[in-house]
Motif scaffolding. Structure first.
Motif, PDB file in Angstrom:
ATOM      1  N   ARG A 189       1.015  -1.228  -0.115  1.00  0.00           N
ATOM      2  CA  ARG A 189      -0.030  -0.023  -0.039  1.00  0.00           C
ATOM      3  C   ARG A 189       0.936   1.158   0.028  1.00  0.00           C
ATOM      4  N   ARG A 214      -5.080 -10.980  -0.931  1.00  0.00           N
ATOM      5  CA  ARG A 214      -5.294  -9.627  -0.483  1.00  0.00           C
ATOM      6  C   ARG A 214      -4.208  -8.663  -1.602  1.00  0.00           C
ATOM      7  N   LEU A 218      -5.104  -5.939  -4.236  1.00  0.00           N
ATOM      8  CA  LEU A 218      -4.895  -4.611  -3.840  1.00  0.00           C
ATOM      9  C   LEU A 218      -3.896  -4.177  -5.179  1.00  0.00           C
ATOM     10  N   LYS A 221      -6.146  -3.423  -8.331  1.00  0.00           N
ATOM     11  CA  LYS A 221      -7.056  -2.327  -8.079  1.00  0.00           C
ATOM     12  C   LYS A 221      -6.758  -0.893  -8.867  1.00  0.00           C
TER      13      LYS A 221
END
Length: 230
Positions: A189, A214, A218, A221
């Motif tokens: 992130r 996960r 991400l 995305k």
């Protein structure tokens, strides 16, 4: 005078035979009259489409046939008051075309390159969400990532390798590649907030399939386009 009964029978039989056999002047049977041809059924009236941006009375008079029952115009076409008068006078219906559905972006195309295979990576592959390639070393994985992105065969590449930093370093030798090695979900992130990464290098050792999913979710995305000033 004595009449022979057998002679009488033969005469009667001959007369009956002549009556049953038609002569040359016998009337021929009249063929039945042919059924009259029915007129073809009229075609159902259809709407007439006018594609001009401005619909005038003259356009309706010239383009809409007398058999039409309605007029179809573009979604944003302007219909003049005079044209509406003609529509009402001819008892036509007028409707606008449905607006086109907004285009949706295609799903992200991700290639996963597996150098280090684990049970979690194996379970991840059973989801059939990504195209997979099995390779033997991080050098080959970096080369495949470069060629795949250069050809446009994928939007992004995930490399599962124990030597994740080496794979990222080798991939970054090409100007079309922005690779990063990450250690966790939070690490990814932070990286995505600063860089537009298209190659992600992850060591899958000791990670669960949930954690890996996960991370990839991400990574896939959509992210806003960053300006050059940023």
């Amino acid at each position: 005078m004595t009449v022979d009964s057998s002679l009488v029978d033969r005469i009667v039989h001959g007369v009956l035979q002549q009556l049953r056999t038609p002569g040359p002047f016998a009337a021929k049977p009249v063929p039945p009259a042919a059924a009259p041809l029915s007129a073809p059924a009229p075609r159902p009236a259809a709407d007439c489409r006018i594609g001009q941006p401005v619909i005038t009375a003259r356009l309706i008079e010239e383009l809409v046939p007398k058999t039409a029952t309605g007029v179809v115009v573009a979604q944003r076409a302007v219909v003049t008051p005079a044209a509406l008068d003609v529509v009402r006078a001819r008892k036509l219906t007028i409707r606008r075309e449905a607006a086109a559905a907004p285009e949706t972006s295609p799903p992200a195309r991700t290639l996963t390159v597996i150098v280090r295979n684990t049970p979690a990576v194996e379970r991840l592959g059973r989801q059939n969400r990504w195209r997979r390639e099995l390779l033997g070393c991080p050098d080959d994985a970096a080369a495949l990532a470069i060629s795949t992105l250069s050809r446009g065969d994928a939007d992004r590449v995930v490399i599962f390798a124990a030597q994740s930093h080496r794979a990222a370093c080798l991939a970054n030798r090409n100007s079309a590649v922005k690779a990063a090695a990450i250690a966790s979900f939070d690490d990814l992130r932070s990286v995505l907030e600063q860089l537009r990464v298209n190659v992600l290098c992850v060591d899958p050792t000791g990670r669960t399939d949930f954690e890996l999913t996960r991370i990839i979710d991400l990574f896939e995305k959509p992210r806003p386009v960053r300006s050059k000033a940023e």
